[in-house]
Design a protein around this motif. Structure first.
Motif, PDB file in Angstrom:
ATOM      1  N   PRO A 140      55.059   9.029 -20.009  1.00  0.00           N
ATOM      2  CA  PRO A 140      54.159   8.200 -19.213  1.00  0.00           C
ATOM      3  C   PRO A 140      54.808   6.925 -18.665  1.00  0.00           C
ATOM      4  CG  PRO A 140      53.768   7.794 -21.529  1.00  0.00           C
ATOM      5  CD  PRO A 140      54.805   8.871 -21.468  1.00  0.00           C
ATOM      6  N   ALA A 141      55.952   6.505 -19.255  1.00  0.00           N
ATOM      7  CA  ALA A 141      56.646   5.295 -18.812  1.00  0.00           C
ATOM      8  C   ALA A 141      58.048   5.293 -19.382  1.00  0.00           C
ATOM      9  CB  ALA A 141      55.899   4.039 -19.266  1.00  0.00           C
ATOM     10  N   CYS A 142      58.910   4.476 -18.806  1.00  0.00           N
ATOM     11  CA  CYS A 142      60.273   4.361 -19.353  1.00  0.00           C
ATOM     12  C   CYS A 142      60.251   3.818 -20.780  1.00  0.00           C
ATOM     13  CB  CYS A 142      61.108   3.442 -18.460  1.00  0.00           C
ATOM     14  SG  CYS A 142      61.643   4.200 -16.930  1.00  0.00           S
ATOM     15  N   VAL A 143      59.415   2.812 -21.019  1.00  0.00           N
ATOM     16  CA  VAL A 143      59.250   2.248 -22.360  1.00  0.00           C
ATOM     17  C   VAL A 143      57.775   2.358 -22.723  1.00  0.00           C
ATOM     18  CG1 VAL A 143      59.522   0.223 -23.835  1.00  0.00           C
ATOM     19  CG2 VAL A 143      61.158   0.643 -21.968  1.00  0.00           C
ATOM     20  N   LEU A 162      56.457   4.054 -13.630  1.00  0.00           N
ATOM     21  CA  LEU A 162      55.944   2.983 -14.477  1.00  0.00           C
ATOM     22  C   LEU A 162      57.040   2.544 -15.438  1.00  0.00           C
ATOM     23  CD1 LEU A 162      53.759   1.183 -15.760  1.00  0.00           C
ATOM     24  CD2 LEU A 162      52.951   3.204 -17.016  1.00  0.00           C
ATOM     25  N   ALA A 163      57.326   1.244 -15.441  1.00  0.00           N
ATOM     26  CA  ALA A 163      58.430   0.755 -16.269  1.00  0.00           C
ATOM     27  C   ALA A 163      58.039   0.639 -17.736  1.00  0.00           C
ATOM     28  CB  ALA A 163      58.924  -0.584 -15.740  1.00  0.00           C
ATOM     29  N   LEU A 164      56.907   0.002 -18.024  1.00  0.00           N
ATOM     30  CA  LEU A 164      56.586  -0.307 -19.414  1.00  0.00           C
ATOM     31  C   LEU A 164      55.090  -0.147 -19.642  1.00  0.00           C
ATOM     32  CD1 LEU A 164      58.219  -3.178 -21.418  1.00  0.00           C
ATOM     33  CD2 LEU A 164      55.825  -2.620 -21.772  1.00  0.00           C
ATOM     34  N   LEU A 165      54.726   0.601 -20.676  1.00  0.00           N
ATOM     35  CA  LEU A 165      53.331   0.875 -21.016  1.00  0.00           C
ATOM     36  C   LEU A 165      53.052   0.452 -22.443  1.00  0.00           C
ATOM     37  CD1 LEU A 165      50.530   2.202 -20.547  1.00  0.00           C
ATOM     38  CD2 LEU A 165      51.573   4.391 -21.218  1.00  0.00           C
ATOM     39  N   LEU A 166      52.056  -0.425 -22.613  1.00  0.00           N
ATOM     40  CA  LEU A 166      51.532  -0.773 -23.930  1.00  0.00           C
ATOM     41  C   LEU A 166      50.177  -0.096 -24.085  1.00  0.00           C
ATOM     42  CD1 LEU A 166      53.604  -3.163 -23.424  1.00  0.00           C
ATOM     43  CD2 LEU A 166      52.150  -4.493 -24.978  1.00  0.00           C
ATOM     44  N   GLN A 167      49.994   0.616 -25.192  1.00  0.00           N
ATOM     45  CA  GLN A 167      48.761   1.365 -25.404  1.00  0.00           C
ATOM     46  C   GLN A 167      48.356   1.240 -26.867  1.00  0.00           C
ATOM     47  OE1 GLN A 167      49.144   5.447 -24.182  1.00  0.00           O
ATOM     48  NE2 GLN A 167      46.932   5.731 -23.996  1.00  0.00           N
ATOM     49  N   GLU A 183      56.978   1.691  -9.274  1.00  0.00           N
ATOM     50  CA  GLU A 183      55.612   2.044  -8.882  1.00  0.00           C
ATOM     51  C   GLU A 183      54.629   1.041  -9.472  1.00  0.00           C
ATOM     52  OE1 GLU A 183      52.356   4.220  -7.287  1.00  0.00           O
ATOM     53  OE2 GLU A 183      54.500   4.330  -6.860  1.00  0.00           O
ATOM     54  N   ARG A 184      54.810   0.744 -10.748  1.00  0.00           N
ATOM     55  CA  ARG A 184      54.087  -0.331 -11.426  1.00  0.00           C
ATOM     56  C   ARG A 184      54.992  -0.917 -12.483  1.00  0.00           C
ATOM     57  NH1 ARG A 184      49.385  -2.452 -11.297  1.00  0.00           N
ATOM     58  NH2 ARG A 184      48.452  -0.745 -10.112  1.00  0.00           N
ATOM     59  N   GLY A 185      54.931  -2.244 -12.604  1.00  0.00           N
ATOM     60  CA  GLY A 185      55.809  -2.904 -13.555  1.00  0.00           C
ATOM     61  C   GLY A 185      55.385  -2.703 -14.992  1.00  0.00           C
ATOM     62  N   ILE A 186      54.190  -3.196 -15.337  1.00  0.00           N
ATOM     63  CA  ILE A 186      53.707  -3.151 -16.712  1.00  0.00           C
ATOM     64  C   ILE A 186      52.238  -2.761 -16.701  1.00  0.00           C
ATOM     65  CG2 ILE A 186      53.252  -4.507 -18.804  1.00  0.00           C
ATOM     66  CD1 ILE A 186      55.624  -6.271 -18.066  1.00  0.00           C
ATOM     67  N   ALA A 187      51.847  -1.888 -17.632  1.00  0.00           N
ATOM     68  CA  ALA A 187      50.444  -1.539 -17.837  1.00  0.00           C
ATOM     69  C   ALA A 187      50.109  -1.720 -19.313  1.00  0.00           C
ATOM     70  CB  ALA A 187      50.159  -0.108 -17.394  1.00  0.00           C
ATOM     71  N   ILE A 200      59.045 -12.856 -17.429  1.00  0.00           N
ATOM     72  CA  ILE A 200      59.013 -11.517 -16.846  1.00  0.00           C
ATOM     73  C   ILE A 200      59.200 -11.645 -15.339  1.00  0.00           C
ATOM     74  CG2 ILE A 200      57.673  -9.397 -16.595  1.00  0.00           C
ATOM     75  CD1 ILE A 200      58.282 -10.089 -19.507  1.00  0.00           C
ATOM     76  N   LEU A 201      60.036 -10.813 -14.759  1.00  0.00           N
ATOM     77  CA  LEU A 201      60.175 -10.734 -13.304  1.00  0.00           C
ATOM     78  C   LEU A 201      59.869  -9.308 -12.869  1.00  0.00           C
ATOM     79  CD1 LEU A 201      60.956 -11.676 -10.460  1.00  0.00           C
ATOM     80  CD2 LEU A 201      63.357 -11.222 -11.055  1.00  0.00           C
ATOM     81  N   ILE A 202      58.752  -9.145 -12.168  1.00  0.00           N
ATOM     82  CA  ILE A 202      58.406  -7.868 -11.540  1.00  0.00           C
ATOM     83  C   ILE A 202      58.518  -8.091 -10.037  1.00  0.00           C
ATOM     84  CG2 ILE A 202      56.619  -6.110 -11.224  1.00  0.00           C
ATOM     85  CD1 ILE A 202      55.477  -6.935 -13.938  1.00  0.00           C
ATOM     86  N   HIS A 203      59.517  -7.456  -9.429  1.00  0.00           N
ATOM     87  CA  HIS A 203      59.868  -7.770  -8.040  1.00  0.00           C
ATOM     88  C   HIS A 203      59.764  -6.524  -7.176  1.00  0.00           C
ATOM     89  CE1 HIS A 203      62.855  -8.960  -4.786  1.00  0.00           C
ATOM     90  NE2 HIS A 203      61.915  -9.878  -4.740  1.00  0.00           N
TER      91      HIS A 203
END
Length: 313
Positions: A140-143, A162-167, A183-187, A200-203
């Motif tokens: 679902p995400a790289c991390v 998606l770079a990083l997902l916290l669930q 596509e999306r930085g952090i979810a 955090i830098l989401i560019h």
């Protein structure tokens, strides 16, 4: 006397004001108000208005509560990883024994993301400038962080997904992360408490940061979310939504999700969030889009040059 009456009436809680007048109109109005979904929602939330009447006290109390619960790794056992792929890093992390671990990604400019990086509990990853690179979106995400007492620092995540997902994660520190062209930085979805995101830098993402569900005690500060290219409300620099849990992460940001009924309050909305000293600029959509959150402090941010509203509530 008339002026005193006005002051007395309008200093009362809003739901009690109408009761001062015993007319038939007042009774009908009270009946209508008792059915109002927005008022039912206001009375059911876990952060009452009395808690935020003094914003300075509330934001300081919130900041202190978050800091008190954040994980500490000063006494963690130190390890060094020198592999080439995330699958190797996952195997290395699963082999660790003991209470707390600080894992340094040493001497590697690039680590290939061939599967999601799954962080076990009580682990700090210090990237030392390492780049996690995925050539195609990783599901679902790289991390993917689902455990408690976790930290990720000094890392660049490059992915078209998606770079990083916290669930369902608690007590998490994310510090000094760079996420370009995703596509999306952090979810952060479903639930989560005591989370700090700093430096955090989401560019140039399509969508910046998404916060959904029963997420509380989150502190986003001293960070940059810049130049998002998605034009609808779900493409804002920060999207905060109480939309119901969906099959995929991005469904939470779709228009149909951001217009779900406000009552009943299911799931609990994001609340007790502290967003301060950030820059949220240059987005085709808004800087911040809040759909259903409460008890949120947004202060001392630079929100500029967004094609839509800077802040949409």
């Amino acid at each position: 006397p008339h002026l005193q009456s006005i002051f007395r009436q309008y200093q009362m809680p809003p739901l009690e004001r109408i009761a001062l007048r015993k007319s038939r109109i007042a009774k009908v109005a009270n009946q209508l108000l008792s059915k109002a979904r927005v008022l039912k929602r206001a009375l059911s939330v876990s952060v009452p208005f009395s808690s935020i009447e003094d914003p300075q006290t509330y934001q300081q109390t919130l900041r202190n509560a978050i800091q008190l619960q954040l994980p500490r790794f000063e006494l963690a056992t130190q390890y060094f990883f020198t592999g080439h792929k995330v699958s190797e890093l996952n195997r290395f992390l699963n082999s660790l024994t003991g209470e707390k671990h600080s894992v340094h990604l040493s001497n590697r400019a690039v680590i290939e993301v061939d599967e999601p990086l799954w962080l076990p509990t009580n682990v700090l990853i210090d990237g030392h400038g390492t780049h996690l690179v995925a050539m195609t979106p990783i599901s679902p995400a790289c991390v993917h962080i689902t455990q408690n007492n976790v930290g990720v620092t000094n890392l660049t995540i490059q992915t078209p997904g998606l770079a990083l997902l916290l669930q369902n994660a608690r007590q998490v520190i994310l510090r000094n992360l760079q996420i370009p062209n995703s596509e999306r930085g952090i979810a952060i979805i479903e639930s989560g408490q005591f989370i700090e995101l700093v430096d955090i830098l989401i560019h140039r993402p399509r969508g910046g940061m998404l916060i959904q569900g029963a997420v509380s005690h989150l502190w986003l500060h001293d960070s940059y979310i810049l130049h998002g290219s998605r034009a609808d409300n779900g493409g804002a620099g920060v999207v905060i939504t109480d939309s119901c849990l969906k099959a995929t992460v991005e469904e939470h940001s779709w228009g149909v999700s951001l217009t779900e009924p406000l009552w009943p309050l299911n799931p609990p909305a994001p609340h007790a969030l502290l967003i301060e000293n950030n820059e949220l600029s240059g987005h085709v959509a808004q800087g911040i889009y809040v759909d259903g959150g409460y008890g949120i402090v947004i202060r001392h941010n630079r929100i500029a040059d967004n094609d839509k509203e800077g802040l949409c509530l």
